[in-house]
Scaffold this active site. Structure first.
Site, PDB file in Angstrom:
ATOM      1  NE  ARG A 297      -0.226 -10.417  -4.876  1.00 59.49           N
ATOM      2  CZ  ARG A 297      -0.440  -9.453  -4.799  1.00 59.49           C
ATOM      3  NH1 ARG A 297      -0.288  -8.254  -4.884  1.00 59.49           N
ATOM      4  NH2 ARG A 297      -2.006  -9.199  -5.563  1.00 59.49           N
TER       5      ARG A 297
ATOM      6  CB  CYS B  71      -1.901  -5.757 -16.484  1.00 57.97           C
ATOM      7  SG  CYS B  71      -2.285  -7.333 -15.713  1.00 57.97           S
TER       8      CYS B  71
ATOM      9  NE  ARG C 188      -8.537  -9.251 -12.486  1.00 52.26           N
ATOM     10  CZ  ARG C 188      -7.688  -8.829 -11.189  1.00 52.26           C
ATOM     11  NH1 ARG C 188      -6.513  -9.714 -11.317  1.00 52.26           N
ATOM     12  NH2 ARG C 188      -8.009  -8.378  -9.744  1.00 52.26           N
TER      13      ARG C 188
ATOM     14  NE  ARG D  95      -5.882  -4.661  -9.561  1.00 52.88           N
ATOM     15  CZ  ARG D  95      -5.242  -3.218  -9.296  1.00 52.88           C
ATOM     16  NH1 ARG D  95      -5.799  -2.912  -9.926  1.00 52.88           N
ATOM     17  NH2 ARG D  95      -4.349  -3.814 -10.025  1.00 52.88           N
TER      18      ARG D  95
ATOM     19  CG  ASN E 194       1.582  -6.999  -8.667  1.00 53.65           C
ATOM     20  OD1 ASN E 194       2.985  -6.501  -9.547  1.00 53.65           O
ATOM     21  ND2 ASN E 194       0.370  -6.358  -8.567  1.00 53.65           N
ATOM     22  CG  ASP E 195      -1.474 -13.210  -8.389  1.00 52.74           C
ATOM     23  OD1 ASP E 195      -0.086 -13.336  -6.845  1.00 52.74           O
ATOM     24  OD2 ASP E 195      -2.580 -12.948  -8.441  1.00 52.74           O
TER      25      ASP E 195
ATOM     26  CG  HIS F  44      -1.510   1.356   1.427  1.00 53.01           C
ATOM     27  ND1 HIS F  44      -2.528   1.152   0.716  1.00 53.01           N
ATOM     28  CD2 HIS F  44      -1.261   2.501   2.027  1.00 53.01           C
ATOM     29  CE1 HIS F  44      -3.011   3.453   1.055  1.00 53.01           C
ATOM     30  NE2 HIS F  44      -2.334   3.603   2.021  1.00 53.01           N
TER      31      HIS F  44
ATOM     32  CD  GLU G 206      -3.447 -13.455 -12.190  1.00 56.90           C
ATOM     33  OE1 GLU G 206      -3.537 -12.998 -11.239  1.00 56.90           O
ATOM     34  OE2 GLU G 206      -4.076 -15.103 -12.760  1.00 56.90           O
TER      35      GLU G 206
END
Length: 582
Positions: A476, A513, A354, A318, A465-466, A216, A442
């Protein structure tokens, strides 16, 4: 519990609200601390730390008398409501991600599960502050065991606990102080309510001991446009008031640097930032190679905000907000209305949607799911359709309805695809509705089998990220493993290269992305591998686009080749920087 909190977890029960500054000793000589770079730029000024957390010892209080427990319970619920109200007030003066996380944290303060656990303890005689602490620890232990986004909420739980306890004790609410002069904010970790709504003219950089590139703190720093470095070893030794120089490009914190040299570096950094801010697109390298620079969005409001940035469309919509925290599934009509808002915000431009990425660590209240020992590897994303095909079918019908109403043809992709057969099945459902079919890459298996998957779909988008967490077998959201989930990990980049080459061979677009697309230097490397579009937070568009405009495609390719020969993230960054001219 509320599902939208986005900070990294801390260990449950790690302390009872101590002032984290008491363990720090002054640094007596100039030194440079190394961390993970997140947002480029330099900042110079005195260090500040968040205000002290409530110093409260639950064991020091006697049990509440039976005839006073009802009043004590009301005292607790009133305090929680007061904290929630303050957070919502701050949210009303913020925007974008800052507003979203403040609203989410406000909801956490009034969450029925947490409030219920605390009031149940009060009914047995536990004083309200102690009940707040015990209820928080109860949920923190549970969330940490679940991992993933559930574990991510622990920092926010502790933050809400501290604010409610402070209200109950009648002491100032903890948080980030407003410094008298522009300063650098240091912290072990930062909760959403700490960072959302910060004034970038006073807080000129963020540096944390914990956290990672997708935390964050990193997201808010990008939105504010201030330098950010995370996972800094030895940060606790830096005392309040110490003059520091933050280099968000190198990932360093220099203690007591030469002031003239530091200020010159900051001035140069600001000149570069001004040049970046003037970039208006479209995305292209200096020799004319086109790269689509797109935005990640979550709803109509964030899409409308993104449309004010120099982006060419949406690379990741999302859709979870239409589903999470609902006790019953949204109707097709309700979903279509939400999707139409995003499509309309980018009329005549690309929108990639998505399908629902929920389940396991983002549970659906209207779906009964088994408890899973390892939810990050469980029934999530497209796998929900195994037992509940109606959820995905309704969503695709809603997207198709929004497309018909708007006259657009959105691209639709599924998360958590692991095999060519899964890709083929999903693509068939999408095409049957007249939409463009794609999948997320991913899972490492999808990258390894990229040529076979590419044959089944019209495009792919890599969720870095994944992909990185699965490649490195490292959560993560784990602060302790932040170096393993660095998007510059060569193993993850090798898989991205495999997918990009498969896309070029098949003549089909490959996007990225994940947060890797927000790093201007890494974006150039990705383009050199063959990635055709980059989608990240809207605030990242100008820095990424401006950096691409400075280099040729051949330079990007040379950087990519050099990076693929490296063995660790630091080396990868160094060789990329050398190949791309700093």
């Amino acid at each position: 519990m509320c599902s939208a909190a986005r900070d990294r977890p801390v260990s449950p029960g790690r302390d009872r609200f101590p002032d984290r500054r008491t363990d720090r000793t002054s640094v007596t000589q100039t030194q440079v601390l190394q961390g993970t770079p997140v947002v480029a730029g330099k900042a110079f000024g005195p260090a500040i730390w968040p205000g002290a957390r409530p110093d409260y010892d639950p064991s020091a209080e006697a049990d509440v008398a039976a005839d006073e427990r009802e009043v004590e319970a009301k005292r607790f619920t009133d305090a929680a409501a007061t904290v929630a109200g303050r957070l919502r007030e701050r949210a009303s003066h913020a925007s974008g991600a800052a507003s979203e996380v403040l609203v989410a944290t406000a909801g956490l303060a009034e969450d029925r599960g947490w409030v219920g656990a605390a009031t149940a303890l009060i009914a047995k005689g536990t004083p309200a502050p102690a009940a707040a602490a015990a209820a928080t620890e109860q949920f923190a232990v549970m969330f940490t065991k679940l991992g993933g986004l559930m574990a991510e909420r622990v920092t926010d739980l502790n933050d809400v606990r501290d604010r409610v306890v402070a209200e109950l004790l009648g002491i100032p609410e903890p948080g980030v102080p407003e410094p008298p002069v522009p300063s650098v904010l240091l912290a072990d970790d930062l909760a959403p309510a700490d960072t959302a709504g910060l004034d970038p003219t006073l807080i000129t950089a963020l540096v944390t001991r914990l956290g990672g590139p997708t935390s964050h703190t990193a997201i808010i720093a990008r939105q504010l446009g201030i330098p950010c470095v995370v996972a800094v070893g030895g940060l606790a030794t830096v005392a309040v008031g110490t003059t520091v120089l933050v280099d968000g490009t190198a990932g360093t914190l220099e203690i007591e640097p030469d002031e003239a040299v530091a200020l010159a570096g900051v001035d140069e950094s600001r000149r570069k930032a001004a040049a970046v801010a003037s970039w208006t697109g479209p995305g292209t390298t200096s020799d004319g190679h086109r790269v689509s620079v797109l935005a990640n969005v979550a709803d109509g409001a964030s899409a409308r905000n993104a449309s004010g940035h120099p982006v060419e469309g949406v690379g990741l919509f999302r859709t979870e907000l239409a589903f999470l925290e609902r006790t019953e599934a949204p109707t097709i009509a309700e979903q279509a209305t939400l999707y139409r808002e995003v499509i309309d915000a980018f009329a005549d431009r690309k929108v990639v949607i998505r399908t629902l990425d929920a389940g396991s660590d983002k549970p659906l209240k209207f779906v009964t799911q088994l408890n899973e020992a390892n939810p990050a590897l469980g029934v999530r994303g497209n796998r929900i359709a195994i037992d509940h095909p109606e959820i995905r079918a309704d969503q695709l019908d809603a997207i198709a309805a929004a497309a018909r109403e708007s006259g657009a043809t959105p691209w639709v992709m599924a998360p958590m695809i692991a095999s060519p057969s899964e890709a083929a099945e999903f693509a068939g459902e999408v095409r049957r509705r007249g939409l463009v079919a794609g999948v997320m890459v991913e899972v490492p298996a999808a990258a390894i089998l990229a040529p076979a998957i590419m044959a089944e779909v019209d495009f792919v988008s890599i969720g870095t990220n994944d992909l990185t967490q699965y490649t490195m077998a490292a959560d993560r959201m784990s602060a302790e493993l932040a170096t393993l989930t660095d998007p510059w990990q060569p193993a993850a980049l090798a898989l991205i290269d495999m997918v990009a080459r498969a896309g070029e061979a098949a003549g089909k677009p490959v996007g990225v992305c994940g947060e890797a697309a927000a790093d201007p230097l890494l974006a150039c490397v990705l383009v050199g591998m063959g990635v055709s579009s980059l989608s990240a937070a809207p605030a990242a568009a100008a820095p990424v686009g401006a950096r691409l405009a400075e280099v040729t495609l051949d330079q990007c390719r040379s950087a990519a080749q050099a990076v693929l020969r490296t063995a660790d993230p630091a080396e990868a960054r160094a060789v990329a920087s050398a190949a791309l001219g700093g």
